[in-house]
Design an enzyme around this catalytic site. Structure first.
Site, PDB file in Angstrom:
ATOM      1  CE  LYS A  93      -4.429   0.935   0.059  1.00 45.18           C
ATOM      2  NZ  LYS A  93      -5.569   0.157  -0.448  1.00 45.18           N
TER       3      LYS A  93
ATOM      4  CG  ASP B 258      -7.339   3.261  -0.744  1.00 38.18           C
ATOM      5  OD1 ASP B 258      -7.852   2.138  -0.695  1.00 38.18           O
ATOM      6  OD2 ASP B 258      -7.356   4.039   0.232  1.00 38.18           O
TER       7      ASP B 258
HETATM    8  P1  NDP Z   1     -12.975   7.661  -2.564  1.00 36.47           P
HETATM    9  O1  NDP Z   1     -11.914   8.663  -2.341  1.00 36.47           O
HETATM   10  O2  NDP Z   1     -13.519   7.480  -3.932  1.00 36.47           O
HETATM   11  O3  NDP Z   1     -14.208   7.957  -1.599  1.00 36.47           O
HETATM   12  C1  NDP Z   1     -14.052   7.998  -0.222  1.00 36.47           C
HETATM   13  C2  NDP Z   1     -15.366   8.382   0.416  1.00 36.47           C
HETATM   14  O4  NDP Z   1     -15.292   8.182   1.812  1.00 36.47           O
HETATM   15  C3  NDP Z   1     -15.724   9.851   0.198  1.00 36.47           C
HETATM   16  O5  NDP Z   1     -17.102   9.975   0.149  1.00 36.47           O
HETATM   17  C4  NDP Z   1     -15.153  10.495   1.470  1.00 36.47           C
HETATM   18  O6  NDP Z   1     -15.791  11.693   1.837  1.00 36.47           O
HETATM   19  C5  NDP Z   1     -15.439   9.434   2.490  1.00 36.47           C
HETATM   20  N1  NDP Z   1     -14.466   9.521   3.575  1.00 36.47           N
HETATM   21  C6  NDP Z   1     -13.122   9.382   3.469  1.00 36.47           C
HETATM   22  N2  NDP Z   1     -12.542   9.559   4.680  1.00 36.47           N
HETATM   23  C7  NDP Z   1     -13.549   9.820   5.537  1.00 36.47           C
HETATM   24  C8  NDP Z   1     -13.607  10.082   6.925  1.00 36.47           C
HETATM   25  N3  NDP Z   1     -12.485  10.124   7.672  1.00 36.47           N
HETATM   26  N4  NDP Z   1     -14.825  10.287   7.488  1.00 36.47           N
HETATM   27  C9  NDP Z   1     -15.954  10.249   6.734  1.00 36.47           C
HETATM   28  N5  NDP Z   1     -15.968  10.010   5.413  1.00 36.47           N
HETATM   29  C10 NDP Z   1     -14.782   9.789   4.824  1.00 36.47           C
HETATM   30  O7  NDP Z   1     -12.377   6.277  -1.989  1.00 36.47           O
HETATM   31  P2  NDP Z   1     -12.814   4.783  -2.342  1.00 36.47           P
HETATM   32  O8  NDP Z   1     -14.269   4.719  -2.566  1.00 36.47           O
HETATM   33  O9  NDP Z   1     -11.887   4.287  -3.377  1.00 36.47           O
HETATM   34  O10 NDP Z   1     -12.423   4.034  -0.986  1.00 36.47           O
HETATM   35  C11 NDP Z   1     -13.336   3.917   0.108  1.00 36.47           C
HETATM   36  C12 NDP Z   1     -12.904   2.775   1.010  1.00 36.47           C
HETATM   37  O11 NDP Z   1     -12.867   1.557   0.241  1.00 36.47           O
HETATM   38  C13 NDP Z   1     -11.509   2.899   1.618  1.00 36.47           C
HETATM   39  O12 NDP Z   1     -11.509   2.287   2.889  1.00 36.47           O
HETATM   40  C14 NDP Z   1     -10.634   2.085   0.666  1.00 36.47           C
HETATM   41  O13 NDP Z   1      -9.463   1.623   1.297  1.00 36.47           O
HETATM   42  C15 NDP Z   1     -11.596   0.940   0.370  1.00 36.47           C
HETATM   43  N6  NDP Z   1     -11.312   0.186  -0.851  1.00 36.47           N
HETATM   44  C16 NDP Z   1     -11.281   0.803  -2.073  1.00 36.47           C
HETATM   45  C17 NDP Z   1     -11.060   0.066  -3.209  1.00 36.47           C
HETATM   46  C18 NDP Z   1     -11.139   0.669  -4.569  1.00 36.47           C
HETATM   47  O14 NDP Z   1     -11.106  -0.100  -5.540  1.00 36.47           O
HETATM   48  N7  NDP Z   1     -11.254   1.978  -4.725  1.00 36.47           N
HETATM   49  C19 NDP Z   1     -10.750  -1.373  -3.131  1.00 36.47           C
HETATM   50  C20 NDP Z   1     -10.904  -1.932  -1.827  1.00 36.47           C
HETATM   51  C21 NDP Z   1     -11.155  -1.165  -0.727  1.00 36.47           C
HETATM   52  P3  NDP Z   1     -15.035  13.100   1.660  1.00 36.47           P
HETATM   53  O15 NDP Z   1     -15.082  13.377   0.193  1.00 36.47           O
HETATM   54  O16 NDP Z   1     -15.794  14.073   2.465  1.00 36.47           O
HETATM   55  O17 NDP Z   1     -13.624  12.896   2.160  1.00 36.47           O
END
Ligand code: NDP
Length: 385
Positions: free
Chosen positions: A135, A175
């Site tokens: 990562k 991510d």
């Molecule tokens: P994105 O950046 O596309 O979206 C993240 C979302 O989560 C946004 O809506 C963001 O809101 C919100 N968020 C992030 N941090 C916080 C926080 N501290 N408190 C509240 N809301 C939060 O990321 P992904 O969708 O790619 O990833 C989301 C999760 O999925 C992560 O845990 C990632 O590790 C996991 N994941 C992702 C994969 C992928 O293929 N993308 C694969 C496997 C797991 P805001 O805009 O306000 O920050």
């Protein structure tokens, strides 16, 4: 030894192991949490096999092969020099090249990336494909930055990262904060400075070597996982009320697939709060939300203003009664009290789209209540696969 004595001995070994690990990794709470989860589950097996203990398998598994930390200096739109800290944690390449995403978020630190890299070892291995775990990322916040600033940051980051990656060495992906736009800038710069075109990053656009359906894969995969769990209980997603957190890549495509399988998705969230749609999102509303998040990079509050729906500022969506919960935002977003409330309100299944979204206490609440629980290491591997 009786079963109770065996359990007590395993618990003692877990505590001893975790005490030593904490002393070696002070202040790395997320990493220690991710390791504890795994060690608690495998300790009985380790105690049962002398070879695992003699070869120090757990000690070796919890020390990354390599951690690279580097400075990323870049110039913002006002001409000011900005300095960020970036990392690549190459955790294990025992079964294949390192593989795992890059996260751009102000909360990125070594503990967070070590937890994610550690989990990635198991997630990748569970797909049955020969891929190791890694990562990386930076404490850079793309929010509010212009495309040009994000481009300059990505180029500055790749100027160092390129020497540590390669299609047979280490293959980063996206991510939090790293979507197709960032991967495009990173890949373009890799190509330029390495003078070669290779599959060194995943999540690329389909017009220049990306895979079909990669964007949808994690969210869709998580919903299919839950659908299969429910089918084992002679049930299905059809007609279920679902609460989804996040509104990024994973959340949007989780909502889409859940709706396609007949479920009603009543929430999406971001770090400012959540939208509540008691009658469920419609395909038209979801399309609007995708455009808002993926193209215009706006905030969910704008969705609430546009569709005149409720926006609960500063709140988390777990207070909304549902049958299926899809935590799809970030780590530790469901604590014990949230889990207890979900169970009390009739939650039957949880699909972890995010990595480690449930604390250890919350996970115990779900398991004790007989909730069908899909842990992130398995449920969100769709993108990897
Ligand atoms: P994105 O950046 O596309 O979206 C993240 C979302 O989560 C946004 O809506 C963001 O809101 C919100 N968020 C992030 N941090 C916080 C926080 N501290 N408190 C509240 N809301 C939060 O990321 P992904 O969708 O790619 O990833 C989301 C999760 O999925 C992560 O845990 C990632 O590790 C996991 N994941 C992702 C994969 C992928 O293929 N993308 C694969 C496997 C797991 P805001 O805009 O306000 O920050």
């Amino acid at each position: 030894m009786s079963t109770t004595e065996q359990a007590a001995s395993a618990a003692k070994e877990v505590d001893a192991f975790m005490t030593a690990l904490a002393a070696r990794n002070p202040g790395q709470s997320e990493f220690l949490q991710a390791v504890r989860e795994v060690v608690e589950s495998v300790m009985p097996l380790v105690l049962d096999r002398a070879a695992y203990r003699d070869e120090r398998v757990l000690e070796r598994l919890t020390e990354p092969d390599r951690v690279v930390t580097f400075r990323v200096a870049w110039i913002d739109d006002t001409g000011r020099v900005e300095v960020n800290r970036a990392f690549r944690v190459q955790f294990s390449n025992v079964i294949g090249p390192y593989k795992g995403g890059l996260r751009f978020h102000p909360t990125v630190n070594l503990s967070v990336l070590k937890f994610l890299g550690f989990e990635q070892i198991f997630k990748n291995s569970l797909t049955g494909l020969p891929m190791g775990g890694a990562k990386g990322g930076a404490d850079f916040d793309p929010k509010g930055r212009s495309d040009r600033e994000v481009m300059r940051f990505c180029q500055a980051m790749m100027t160092e990262l390129y020497r540590h990656i390669g299609e047979d060495v280490d293959v980063p992906a996206g991510d939090i904060g790293v979507s197709g736009r960032e991967i495009g800038y990173l890949f373009g710069h890799y190509r330029r400075i390495a003078n070669r075109v290779a599959g060194v990053l995943t999540g690329k656009g389909v017009t220049y070597g990306g895979s079909l359906i990669r964007t949808e894969a994690t969210g869709y995969g998580c919903v299919y996982f839950v659908e299969n769990m429910l089918q084992h209980r002679a049930d299905s997603m059809d007609g279920k009320t679902c609460v989804v957190s996040g509104s990024g890549n994973v959340a949007l495509y989780t909502a889409e697939k859940a709706m396609q399988l007949g479920a009603k998705v009543v929430t999406l969230s971001d770090s400012e709060g959540f939208i509540y749609e008691p009658d469920g999102l419609t395909p038209e509303k979801l399309a609007w939300a995708k455009d808002l998040k993926e193209v215009r990079r706006g905030r969910l509050r704008e969705y609430a203003d546009h569709f005149k729906c409720e926006f609960r500022a500063g709140a988390v969506p777990w207070i909304v009664p549902c049958q299926v919960a899809f935590p799809s935002a970030t780590q530790n977003e469901i604590g014990r009290a949230d889990a207890e409330l979900l169970v009390k309100n009739g939650c039957l299944a949880v699909g972890e789209g995010a990595n480690m979204p449930s604390t250890i206490e919350a996970t115990s609440v779900f398991l004790d209540a007989g909730v069908a629980f899909a842990p992130g290491k398995a449920a969100n591997a769709g993108g990897v696969a």
